[in-house]
Design a protein around this motif. Structure first.
Motif, PDB file in Angstrom:
ATOM      1  N   THR A  26       0.879  -0.901   0.082  1.00 32.69           N
ATOM      2  CA  THR A  26      -0.106   0.148   0.023  1.00 32.69           C
ATOM      3  C   THR A  26       0.906   0.953  -0.095  1.00 32.69           C
ATOM      4  O   THR A  26       0.315   2.342   0.334  1.00 32.69           O
ATOM      5  CB  THR A  26      -0.854   0.046   1.155  1.00 32.69           C
ATOM      6  OG1 THR A  26      -0.014  -0.076   2.379  1.00 32.69           O
ATOM      7  CG2 THR A  26      -1.942  -1.104   1.094  1.00 32.69           C
TER       8      THR A  26
ATOM      9  N   ARG B 247       5.022  -0.766   5.173  1.00 34.40           N
ATOM     10  CA  ARG B 247       4.259  -0.749   3.720  1.00 34.40           C
ATOM     11  C   ARG B 247       5.256  -1.017   2.652  1.00 34.40           C
ATOM     12  O   ARG B 247       6.334  -0.535   2.388  1.00 34.40           O
ATOM     13  CB  ARG B 247       3.681   0.706   3.231  1.00 34.40           C
ATOM     14  CG  ARG B 247       2.507   1.240   4.382  1.00 34.40           C
ATOM     15  CD  ARG B 247       1.732   2.251   3.767  1.00 34.40           C
ATOM     16  NE  ARG B 247       1.097   3.242   4.684  1.00 34.40           N
ATOM     17  CZ  ARG B 247      -0.031   2.603   4.928  1.00 34.40           C
ATOM     18  NH1 ARG B 247      -0.662   1.636   4.390  1.00 34.40           N
ATOM     19  NH2 ARG B 247      -0.838   3.389   5.793  1.00 34.40           N
TER      20      ARG B 247
ATOM     21  N   ASN C 118      -5.489   3.708  -0.547  1.00 36.06           N
ATOM     22  CA  ASN C 118      -4.274   3.046  -0.620  1.00 36.06           C
ATOM     23  C   ASN C 118      -3.298   3.908  -1.166  1.00 36.06           C
ATOM     24  O   ASN C 118      -3.503   5.295  -1.531  1.00 36.06           O
ATOM     25  CB  ASN C 118      -4.185   1.663  -1.240  1.00 36.06           C
ATOM     26  CG  ASN C 118      -4.455   1.996  -2.846  1.00 36.06           C
ATOM     27  OD1 ASN C 118      -4.489   2.843  -3.456  1.00 36.06           O
ATOM     28  ND2 ASN C 118      -4.236   0.698  -3.642  1.00 36.06           N
TER      29      ASN C 118
ATOM     30  N   GLY D  95       2.051   2.090   8.183  1.00 35.87           N
ATOM     31  CA  GLY D  95       0.955   1.184   7.919  1.00 35.87           C
ATOM     32  C   GLY D  95       0.779   0.147   9.243  1.00 35.87           C
ATOM     33  O   GLY D  95       0.435  -0.610   8.914  1.00 35.87           O
TER      34      GLY D  95
ATOM     35  N   ARG E 224      -3.890  -0.980   4.847  1.00 38.27           N
ATOM     36  CA  ARG E 224      -2.415  -1.385   5.269  1.00 38.27           C
ATOM     37  C   ARG E 224      -2.213  -2.952   4.763  1.00 38.27           C
ATOM     38  O   ARG E 224      -3.133  -3.574   4.404  1.00 38.27           O
ATOM     39  CB  ARG E 224      -2.469  -1.425   6.776  1.00 38.27           C
ATOM     40  CG  ARG E 224      -3.468  -2.640   7.397  1.00 38.27           C
ATOM     41  CD  ARG E 224      -2.995  -2.121   8.952  1.00 38.27           C
ATOM     42  NE  ARG E 224      -4.140  -3.293   9.767  1.00 38.27           N
ATOM     43  CZ  ARG E 224      -5.350  -3.077  10.015  1.00 38.27           C
ATOM     44  NH1 ARG E 224      -5.695  -1.940   9.931  1.00 38.27           N
ATOM     45  NH2 ARG E 224      -5.809  -4.102  10.761  1.00 38.27           N
ATOM     46  N   ASP E 225      -0.907  -2.894   4.574  1.00 33.22           N
ATOM     47  CA  ASP E 225      -0.395  -4.393   4.227  1.00 33.22           C
ATOM     48  C   ASP E 225      -0.960  -5.520   4.696  1.00 33.22           C
ATOM     49  O   ASP E 225      -1.195  -5.321   6.186  1.00 33.22           O
ATOM     50  CB  ASP E 225       0.904  -4.325   4.102  1.00 33.22           C
ATOM     51  CG  ASP E 225       1.690  -3.242   2.944  1.00 33.22           C
ATOM     52  OD1 ASP E 225       1.089  -2.286   2.787  1.00 33.22           O
ATOM     53  OD2 ASP E 225       2.850  -3.711   2.792  1.00 33.22           O
TER      54      ASP E 225
END
Length: 390
Positions: free
Chosen positions: A20, A29, A340, A348, A379-380
């Motif tokens: 992201t 991230r 994103n 993140g 978020r990831d």
């Protein structure tokens, strides 16, 4: 009705955000990529650097990846494609001392199912160059389809020959009325695309699930079925929306099919207006929000900055603010907005860090102020299930 059986609904639809970040990754991230789960298959949208590392930390199985859609050829969206191809398609660097590698003879017959890659001009050339100059051999086939803009040159845009694993069936898909309708279609979903405005040619994708079976109350049908001693198996035909004639001439009409899920996935953009006509009434919109003005919340905020100057800077680099994303979400009437592609200044880890959570909540609020609906900052490794419309 025709003898063709209408499609059923997908068993499940889910999105997993794999990366992201915007231009620079951070410890929290990764570069851009997301996985769309369609039943048992997985499609990737963008494939930034180290995407396969994120795959290893997620529930996404690499072997399930069937298609990869590239929005544009900036490195933070495509630098992970070649390593992922090598892993997904059993790649290697060849053998020593003249021993012939069996990967030189990849099966490319008509019944072979390749990994399909879609992207703008340059995607095919990037893959060919990368595979050739890294001496990478693949053990399974792939094919590249390019979405061509009216000003693009003809041909493959590369003088390099096809890799042994590249099928010759890659299409150059021309626009029709300003977009690319049905770049992929089967009996369950279609994918269309349209240009969105960025600093380089960029594409947004619209994934449409075909109409699904309507809601059915069995009590409406069972008395007539029992009265005429009709096998209960006709219930499955009714569920698909078919009409069934019983032995006494009674006609039972199945419930009308209803809209499937609609997902709009944008690449980088400062104005996605060209995709609006095919993006209306989406269930999910995924829109970048690279830069935000957060005085009193983000300690890196410059005193001389204002909302207007931050937006001007974002636009000058081809990007959006949360307010711009929210305004577009409102324009197309999407039911839910996911942000994103965040600047490296926005961590993140908001699920475990209170300071990060405050920043991300503020970013979401800026978008919600324009949109008026539900906003989520991705978020990831975040996964979301997308339910059928009610």
């Amino acid at each position: 009705m025709s003898g063709t059986k209408p499609p059923s609904a997908l068993s499940s639809v889910k999105i997993t955000f794999l990366g992201t970040a915007s231009a620079q990754p951070s410890s929290t991230r990764n570069h851009s990529s997301l996985a769309l789960h369609l039943g048992g298959d997985v499609w990737l949208f963008d494939c930034g650097e180290a995407t396969q590392h994120r795959l290893q930390k997620s529930s996404v199985k690499m072997g399930k990846i069937q298609k990869i859609f590239i929005t544009h050829t900036h490195g933070d969206h495509i630098f992970g494609l070649l390593p992922l191809l090598a892993s997904r398609l059993n790649g290697s660097g060849g053998t020593a001392e003249g021993v012939e590698d069996p990967r030189l003879h990849v099966s490319t017959g008509e019944n072979t199912q390749p990994l399909e890659i879609y992207g703008p001009l340059g995607t095919r050339a990037y893959v060919r160059n990368g595979l050739m100059y890294t001496h990478t051999l693949l053990g399974a086939p792939y094919v590249v389809h390019e979405l061509r803009f009216p000003t693009d040159p003809l041909g493959d845009f590369t003088t390099l020959p096809r890799n042994a694993a590249e099928l010759p069936t890659g299409r150059n898909i021309d626009q029709i009325d300003g977009h690319w309708p049905d770049v992929f279609a089967d009996n369950l979903v279609t994918v269309s695309a349209a240009p969105i405005l960025h600093s380089v040619p960029c594409v947004g994708y619209v994934v449409n699930e075909r109409p699904v079976p309507g809601k059915m109350d069995p009590k409406e049908y069972i008395p007539a079925i029992k009265r005429t001693k009709t096998p209960m198996s006709v219930m499955s035909r009714l569920q698909q929306g078919e009409d069934v004639e019983l032995a006494d001439g009674t006609i039972l009409r199945g419930p009308p099919r209803r809209h499937g899920r609609k997902i709009v996935i944008l690449g980088d953009t400062y104005d996605p207006s060209p995709i609006a006509p095919i993006a209306m009434d989406a269930d999910i919109l995924i829109h970048e929000a690279t830069n935000a003005h957060l005085p009193g919340i983000d300690p890196t905020t410059k005193e001389e900055d204002t909302y207007e100057t931050v937006e001007m800077k974002a636009r000058s680099h081809g990007h959006s603010t949360p307010q711009m994303a929210g305004a577009f979400a409102k324009r197309i009437g999407t039911k839910r907005l996911f942000l994103n592609h965040f600047s490296a200044r926005y961590a993140g880890d908001d699920d475990v860090n209170a300071e990060t959570a405050e920043v991300m909540n503020a970013i979401g609020s800026l978008a919600a102020g324009e949109y008026g609906g539900e906003v989520t900052c991705s978020r990831d490794l975040m996964s979301i299930d997308i339910q059928l419309p009610k």
